[in-house]
Design an enzyme around this catalytic site. Sequence first.
Site, mmCIF file in Angstrom:
data_model
loop_
_atom_site.group_PDB
_atom_site.id
_atom_site.type_symbol
_atom_site.label_atom_id
_atom_site.label_comp_id
_atom_site.label_asym_id
_atom_site.label_seq_id
_atom_site.Cartn_x
_atom_site.Cartn_y
_atom_site.Cartn_z
ATOM 1 N N SER A 144 -111.276 -41.715 -11.154
ATOM 2 C CA SER A 144 -111.369 -42.224 -9.791
ATOM 3 C C SER A 144 -110.381 -43.375 -9.572
ATOM 4 C CB SER A 144 -112.807 -42.639 -9.480
ATOM 5 O OG SER A 144 -112.992 -42.860 -8.114
ATOM 6 N N ASP A 311 -107.753 -42.919 -2.931
ATOM 7 C CA ASP A 311 -107.666 -43.241 -4.353
ATOM 8 C C ASP A 311 -107.110 -42.046 -5.140
ATOM 9 O OD1 ASP A 311 -109.870 -41.571 -4.272
ATOM 10 O OD2 ASP A 311 -111.168 -42.847 -5.464
ATOM 11 N N ASP A 313 -108.130 -39.641 -7.055
ATOM 12 C CA ASP A 313 -108.746 -38.312 -6.959
ATOM 13 C C ASP A 313 -109.165 -37.972 -5.530
ATOM 14 O OD1 ASP A 313 -110.808 -40.143 -6.907
ATOM 15 O OD2 ASP A 313 -112.117 -39.057 -8.286
ATOM 16 N N ASP A 315 -111.308 -38.961 -3.346
ATOM 17 C CA ASP A 315 -112.686 -38.847 -2.871
ATOM 18 C C ASP A 315 -113.107 -40.090 -2.090
ATOM 19 O OD1 ASP A 315 -112.934 -40.598 -5.009
ATOM 20 O OD2 ASP A 315 -114.692 -39.626 -5.868
#
Length: 580
Positions: A144, A311, A313, A315
């Site tokens: 993340s 960010d 990833d 999400d």
Amino acid sequence: MDFEKNFQQWLASDELSDSDKARLASLTQEEKKEMFFCPLQFGTAGMRGVLDLGTNRMNVFTVRRATKGLAEYIKTLGAEAMERGVVISYDTRRFSSEFSIEVAKVLAANGINALLFDTVHPVPMCSFAIRHLNAIAGVMITASHNPKIYNGYKVYGEDGAQMSPESTNKVVKFIDKTPYFGINEVDANLTADNIKGLDNVKVHEHITVIGKSVDESYFDTISKLSLSPEAVEKFGKNVKIVYTPIHGSGYIPVTTILKKMGITVNVVSEQALPDTEFSTVRVPNPEEADTLRLGVELADKIGSDVVIGTDPDADRMGIAIRNDEGKFVLLNGNQIGVLLANYIFLRKKETGTMPKNGALVKTIVTTELARALATSYGVTTFDVLTGFKFIGEKIKEWEQSGEYTYLFGFEESYGSLVGTHARDKDAVVASMMFAEMVCYFDSVGKRVYDVLQDIYKRFGYYVEKARSITFGGLDGMQKMADIMAQIRSTRFEEIDGTKVLAQSDFVTRKKTYADGKVEDITLPQTNAFKLHLENGDWICVRPSGTEPKLKFYVATSKPTESAATSKAEAYLAYMENSVK
């Protein structure tokens, strides 16, 4: 666990290279303890750790071991589950592509079909693909928004949500029985370069590379979530929006969907391309003002009022907007969520598409402003535990029962989901909806900042703050457990002069009022403790599920922003002092 014994087993393994063994030989005694004293924790959010050798680190050996445990669990589900396969995706971090290929090879060696994305893809597209391809599970290699020295391994169930606690416990039991070495993999020459661009191509009996076809289905699906096509058509080409993927997986999907909709976006060129070192930022976290610095500089240059960041990833989405003084201010996750919720509810009301049984889902540490806003639109608000999988469970529940219609869900930690195409946070759709929202409010002569201030003037100034205390060392987890026990044993009567009305212990699942009355908590058990104060204020304490951090959340509402901010800071100070 005997760290010295573990260390010697690794040092003696013929699977380690000479350079690996040299690295181990160079370790201090303290480093050995940190790296080998226990296995890397695997929970409902998977596992996450520093990249290095050792049982308590992220490396090919811990990745193979976790995958072998997952494979053994899937085998218990039968031949059909093995045939349905596992979607594998990854972000732009160090070793993400290598780890994803390791996952595919181990699954294939166990007779389980691996559906491996051809290149970097974000969390929401992994979740979507699981559902779209009817896979039995999914694996996302990502840490993340953590610093570059980290990577991680997220596991998803067949519904596209992070794996349930019950299934995770079964996987963990298999992992615990699995050694770190001697794990079989298929012999397949797979690299990030030689699979890139493949689409639905079988590269091994049990490994299929997926790509463009799934991408197109995803974009077609989320484009239907648009609420203001007329405003986009009129203002989309000339709107000034800055976007940065912060070197992450959001670049292609976010720019693709905005182009498909007809919204012009100005990308921060220095942060557009993948970079495992995230070299332009301190941390790749759009919640941090300095992370969006280059975006703000570009916005000032072109005269934009909005900066969007995702960010690594993709999400979570961060936002900076220009205020009345012409300066950029960073929005927090609660403010972003409330703005998106308000836009969705407003447009559905204006277009006559608001369902009578509409529902908003938020977590127990997310702003109560969302409830006040939802109520004003006739929308019911539901609280769930922290973790987006619980929001996903509500979607699944209502799809089966029809009792409510899911409209929007979000967490204070910058994650949200518009639509039901996925079961995890989707910053691609959030970016799309926020950009469309800018176009819509442009069409009625408003800025996003004005909309937020109007909400505060209507419902009061809600201020939420969070702070974390990190506990390092081998006894960090025990220190957190001791503090949680101390907090649970305390009978709080008032906090900074505000009366405590009730205390909720989510371990015992009991809510105890000041007069002694006790109610059952219907939410599942979790390690959290919440104080309910006068005037709707609250304080919540919980340990992180993935890091040695104790998190404090506070919330208050006052007639003015300064009064609310001052009170929230006082609550945080009180709680921090109480655990020293």
